[in-house]
Design a protein around this motif. Structure first.
Motif, PDB file in Angstrom:
ATOM      1  N   ARG A  59      -1.398   9.143  -1.012  1.00 33.28           N
ATOM      2  CA  ARG A  59      -1.537   8.173   0.027  1.00 33.28           C
ATOM      3  C   ARG A  59      -0.082   7.596   0.470  1.00 33.28           C
ATOM      4  O   ARG A  59      -0.133   7.340   1.685  1.00 33.28           O
ATOM      5  CB  ARG A  59      -2.597   7.132  -0.560  1.00 33.28           C
ATOM      6  CG  ARG A  59      -3.216   6.172   0.364  1.00 33.28           C
ATOM      7  CD  ARG A  59      -4.095   7.036   1.495  1.00 33.28           C
ATOM      8  NE  ARG A  59      -4.282   6.269   2.620  1.00 33.28           N
ATOM      9  CZ  ARG A  59      -5.207   5.112   2.820  1.00 33.28           C
ATOM     10  NH1 ARG A  59      -6.170   4.852   1.880  1.00 33.28           N
ATOM     11  NH2 ARG A  59      -5.198   4.752   4.211  1.00 33.28           N
ATOM     12  N   MET A  83       2.656   1.054   8.163  1.00 39.02           N
ATOM     13  CA  MET A  83       1.231   1.131   8.585  1.00 39.02           C
ATOM     14  C   MET A  83       0.187   1.681   7.585  1.00 39.02           C
ATOM     15  O   MET A  83      -0.911   1.395   7.432  1.00 39.02           O
ATOM     16  CB  MET A  83       1.013   2.285   9.972  1.00 39.02           C
ATOM     17  CG  MET A  83      -0.057   1.929  10.848  1.00 39.02           C
ATOM     18  SD  MET A  83       0.113   3.267  12.106  1.00 39.02           S
ATOM     19  CE  MET A  83      -0.042   4.571  11.596  1.00 39.02           C
ATOM     20  N   ILE A  84       0.802   2.787   6.651  1.00 40.88           N
ATOM     21  CA  ILE A  84      -0.204   3.349   5.748  1.00 40.88           C
ATOM     22  C   ILE A  84      -0.530   2.321   4.822  1.00 40.88           C
ATOM     23  O   ILE A  84      -1.564   2.041   4.360  1.00 40.88           O
ATOM     24  CB  ILE A  84       0.538   4.367   5.128  1.00 40.88           C
ATOM     25  CG1 ILE A  84       0.657   5.695   6.031  1.00 40.88           C
ATOM     26  CG2 ILE A  84       0.010   4.973   3.709  1.00 40.88           C
ATOM     27  CD1 ILE A  84       1.567   6.726   5.388  1.00 40.88           C
ATOM     28  N   LYS A 109      -0.619  -1.085   5.292  1.00 34.53           N
ATOM     29  CA  LYS A 109      -1.687  -2.050   5.898  1.00 34.53           C
ATOM     30  C   LYS A 109      -2.876  -1.497   5.906  1.00 34.53           C
ATOM     31  O   LYS A 109      -3.844  -2.223   5.463  1.00 34.53           O
ATOM     32  CB  LYS A 109      -1.043  -2.477   7.225  1.00 34.53           C
ATOM     33  CG  LYS A 109       0.176  -3.635   7.171  1.00 34.53           C
ATOM     34  CD  LYS A 109       0.300  -4.078   8.535  1.00 34.53           C
ATOM     35  CE  LYS A 109       1.465  -3.408   9.115  1.00 34.53           C
ATOM     36  NZ  LYS A 109       2.084  -3.798  10.655  1.00 34.53           N
ATOM     37  N   ASP A 110      -3.093  -0.212   6.052  1.00 35.11           N
ATOM     38  CA  ASP A 110      -4.373   0.611   6.307  1.00 35.11           C
ATOM     39  C   ASP A 110      -5.030   0.197   4.828  1.00 35.11           C
ATOM     40  O   ASP A 110      -6.047   0.314   4.426  1.00 35.11           O
ATOM     41  CB  ASP A 110      -4.366   1.956   6.522  1.00 35.11           C
ATOM     42  CG  ASP A 110      -4.099   1.999   7.897  1.00 35.11           C
ATOM     43  OD1 ASP A 110      -4.432   1.224   8.607  1.00 35.11           O
ATOM     44  OD2 ASP A 110      -3.928   3.115   8.425  1.00 35.11           O
ATOM     45  N   ARG A 114      -6.343  -3.132   3.932  1.00 40.18           N
ATOM     46  CA  ARG A 114      -7.633  -3.391   4.655  1.00 40.18           C
ATOM     47  C   ARG A 114      -8.648  -2.662   3.763  1.00 40.18           C
ATOM     48  O   ARG A 114      -9.786  -3.108   3.845  1.00 40.18           O
ATOM     49  CB  ARG A 114      -7.583  -2.540   6.225  1.00 40.18           C
ATOM     50  CG  ARG A 114      -6.520  -3.627   7.148  1.00 40.18           C
ATOM     51  CD  ARG A 114      -6.890  -3.287   8.495  1.00 40.18           C
ATOM     52  NE  ARG A 114      -5.647  -3.959   9.147  1.00 40.18           N
ATOM     53  CZ  ARG A 114      -4.743  -3.037   9.855  1.00 40.18           C
ATOM     54  NH1 ARG A 114      -4.479  -2.150   9.265  1.00 40.18           N
ATOM     55  NH2 ARG A 114      -3.874  -3.718  10.295  1.00 40.18           N
ATOM     56  N   GLU A 115      -8.354  -1.326   3.681  1.00 39.28           N
ATOM     57  CA  GLU A 115      -9.443  -0.526   2.758  1.00 39.28           C
ATOM     58  C   GLU A 115      -9.837  -1.314   1.491  1.00 39.28           C
ATOM     59  O   GLU A 115     -11.167  -1.253   0.964  1.00 39.28           O
ATOM     60  CB  GLU A 115      -8.936   0.898   2.700  1.00 39.28           C
ATOM     61  CG  GLU A 115      -9.128   1.949   3.499  1.00 39.28           C
ATOM     62  CD  GLU A 115      -8.434   3.095   3.338  1.00 39.28           C
ATOM     63  OE1 GLU A 115      -8.261   3.507   2.144  1.00 39.28           O
ATOM     64  OE2 GLU A 115      -7.854   3.750   4.347  1.00 39.28           O
ATOM     65  N   ASP A 165       2.437  -8.589  10.471  1.00 34.66           N
ATOM     66  CA  ASP A 165       1.692  -7.841   9.391  1.00 34.66           C
ATOM     67  C   ASP A 165       0.653  -9.137   8.857  1.00 34.66           C
ATOM     68  O   ASP A 165      -0.470  -8.560   8.867  1.00 34.66           O
ATOM     69  CB  ASP A 165       2.705  -7.699   8.070  1.00 34.66           C
ATOM     70  CG  ASP A 165       3.499  -6.633   8.330  1.00 34.66           C
ATOM     71  OD1 ASP A 165       3.448  -5.889   9.251  1.00 34.66           O
ATOM     72  OD2 ASP A 165       4.459  -6.389   7.470  1.00 34.66           O
ATOM     73  N   GLN A 181      -1.927  -9.271  11.624  1.00 33.36           N
ATOM     74  CA  GLN A 181      -2.740  -7.909  11.499  1.00 33.36           C
ATOM     75  C   GLN A 181      -3.820  -8.097  10.428  1.00 33.36           C
ATOM     76  O   GLN A 181      -4.855  -7.328  10.525  1.00 33.36           O
ATOM     77  CB  GLN A 181      -2.010  -6.720  11.634  1.00 33.36           C
ATOM     78  CG  GLN A 181      -1.327  -6.416  12.926  1.00 33.36           C
ATOM     79  CD  GLN A 181      -0.220  -5.413  12.784  1.00 33.36           C
ATOM     80  OE1 GLN A 181      -0.042  -4.829  11.855  1.00 33.36           O
ATOM     81  NE2 GLN A 181       0.760  -5.391  13.850  1.00 33.36           N
ATOM     82  N   LEU A 182      -3.254  -8.652   9.294  1.00 31.49           N
ATOM     83  CA  LEU A 182      -3.833  -8.349   7.962  1.00 31.49           C
ATOM     84  C   LEU A 182      -4.832  -9.636   7.705  1.00 31.49           C
ATOM     85  O   LEU A 182      -5.844  -9.271   6.998  1.00 31.49           O
ATOM     86  CB  LEU A 182      -3.042  -8.141   6.969  1.00 31.49           C
ATOM     87  CG  LEU A 182      -2.318  -6.813   6.816  1.00 31.49           C
ATOM     88  CD1 LEU A 182      -1.248  -6.621   5.819  1.00 31.49           C
ATOM     89  CD2 LEU A 182      -3.433  -5.555   6.488  1.00 31.49           C
TER      90      LEU A 182
END
Lengths: 286, 246
Positions: A116, A166-167, A169-170, A173-174, A191, A194-195
């Protein structure tokens, strides 16, 4: 999930408290941002929450239990991602990971995590040969090795290129989507914006503001609409109050008759709010 | 706890190897082997215990100091603090791994000489002597590491230790200093205690174990236990937190 009440802390040789009676809650399944200028008390607070620093005053509970009552199981359920690289440089990434993995009861799928963050191909390289960005990504893997319920992240995207940021932050979020809770400190306000579900600003050991990014933007933003339009080959700018804008004749006329170039609400940014509430401008690395 | 301690000890040993401490200790053993090979029989009786004493004392301090210096420079102690392992396990793992590692180096020197020269060694007493001396000085190295700011300060501390405690012990062994006063004063010198225990390992079961032997045995054993419980362990958290950037 975490409840902090009237937390105060003074360093053993300090003359004054560096944390001055702060109180806040981190709810289960939320991403909580902790912001402030250098020396404001962010790292100290985080170190108290993760039980590195003791001898504080006040109450801190985790999952309804005072953190002083926890022993090993506390670290089984949290993961900590430090800002600086924290690996044995003369060992490969997998040697590092396998060593830490054996210290936990719960083990995450390392291959999945490494893939990942795009480190799987480099898993057998010495960490000393890694770039700073790669080491930071390995920090994230290290923090998530034990399938934690709560993550503490100190400047998690600092040193990462936009793609890897970006990875990451994804992934955060997950993690939240799967029920995880995150405590995050960062100076990169985009950041945080967005988070984070909620943010707290700390200045000189005191929380001066705490709310959702949206509510803060409404509170600190200007209730206005700024319009730029073309007239006789020139750009003209004009500001309208947001209240009753739907009935503002001049605004509606311009919308209908002019070539509109830009239209902005007076919503502010978290960076502006940071400067406003902390009185300190953000600099790189702060 | 046993399982985690085992993981930590294995990790420490792996790092001692990866950070070339094992190579250094093998190299040191070879160098001593070469030096002692050319020493005649009478001097060998003096020098071999001295070499083993140096290995079990000063080298033990240096190896553990180096490992802890690397930990400091790589901030790895920060991440150890947020694992389920306790400070007791962390200190014990360093103590066990570094003692085992150092005993391996001492064993190499002994093996070389058993094959090359006709040596009379009481292996059990030698094992006990090197084990106790190494464990005590490893613990001392851990405590000294709490105060070292960088690699240079570690070397300076070892030099001070060498000159204040090592040199008098060596002088006494080779007869440069002598007398009852020195004999009494040096009883409280851990290097001298190590020397006495190691010399005991070269004597057969029949040798007369005088009070100095038992005092040294008790001094290093009880001293080590006290040092562990009353300083090395309680001060570890403050040291580790300081290394983690607070």
């Amino acid at each position: 999930m975490f409840k902090v009440e009237d937390l105060k802390y003074r360093y053993p040789k300090g003359e004054a408290d560096v944390i001055n009676g702060i109180s806040f809650e981190i709810n289960e399944g939320e991403i909580f941002g902790f912001l402030g200028p250098s020396g404001a008390g962010k790292s100290t607070t985080q170190k108290i929450l993760i039980k590195i620093l003791g001898d504080y005053r006040g109450e801190i509970s985790y999952s309804g239990k005072n953190i002083t009552e926890f022993s090993d199981e506390f670290y089984e359920s949290i993961g900590v991602s430090f800002e600086m690289p924290i690996h044995f440089s003369k060992m490969t990434a997998m040697e590092n990971i396998n060593f830490f993995l054996k210290l936990y009861k719960n083990n995450a799928n390392v291959e999945e995590l490494m893939k990942r963050v795009n480190l799987w191909e480099d898993r057998d390289k010495m960490v000393g040969e890694y770039s700073k960005g790669m080491k930071i990504r390995l920090n994230i893997v290290r923090a998530m090795l034990n399938n934690p319920e709560m993550l503490f992240m100190d400047e998690p995207t600092n040193g990462l290129d936009p793609m890897n940021a970006m990875i990451l932050k994804d992934m955060i979020r997950e993690f939240r989507a799967n029920g995880g809770t995150v405590f995050i400190t960062s100076h990169i306000m985009t950041d945080i914006d967005q988070l984070c579900d909620r943010v707290a600003f700390i200045v000189e050991g005191e929380i001066v503001e705490m709310d959702t990014p949206r509510n803060l933007k409404i509170k600190y933003g200007k209730r206005s609409m700024f319009m730029e339009y073309k007239e006789n080959g020139k750009t003209v700018g004009i500001e309208f109050p947001l209240d009753g804008i739907g009935k503002n004749k001049e605004f509606l006329d311009l919308l209908q008759t002019k070539e509109i170039e830009t239209l902005h609400s007076g919503e502010t940014t978290l960076e502006d709010i940071f400067i406003q509430v902390t009185g300190v401008a953000l600099k790189n690395g702060e | 706890m046993v399982n985690r301690l085992w993981v930590l000890v294995k990790g420490e040993l792996q790092r001692l190897n990866k950070y070339n401490m094992t190579s250094v200790s093998v190299l040191v053993a070879i160098i001593w082997g070469i030096v002692l090979f050319f020493v005649n029989g009478e001097w060998l009786g003096y020098l071999l215990p001295l070499v083993l004493m140096m290995d079990a004392t000063l080298m033990a301090i240096m190896y553990v100091g180096s490992v802890m210096f690397f930990e400091k420079s790589e901030s790895t102690i920060s991440t150890m603090l947020v694992t389920p392992v306790s400070n007791k396990e962390l200190v014990l793992s360093k103590l066990i791994a570094n003692t085992v590692h150092n005993m391996f180096a001492s064993a190499l020197i002994i093996i070389v000489f058993v094959f090359i020269r006709d040596l009379s060694i009481n292996y059990f007493l030698m094992f006990v002597a090197i084990f106790i001396a190494t464990a005590f000085h490893t613990l001392l190295g851990i405590v000294m590491a709490y105060f070292q700011k960088d690699f240079t300060s570690m070397l300076v501390n070892i030099m001070i230790f060498m000159f204040t405690l090592g040199v008098p012990s060596i002088f006494y062994s080779v007869g440069i200093i002598s007398g009852d006063v020195w004999e009494f004063v040096l009883l409280f010198n851990p290097i001298q205690s190590a020397q006495i225990l190691i010399e005991g390992g070269f004597k057969g079961w029949g040798f007369e174990y005088d009070y100095k032997y038992f005092f040294s045995l008790g001094y290093l054993t009880i001293g080590g236990i006290l040092l562990y419980y009353f300083y090395a362990l309680p001060k570890f958290q403050a040291y580790a937190v300081k290394q983690s950037g607070v």
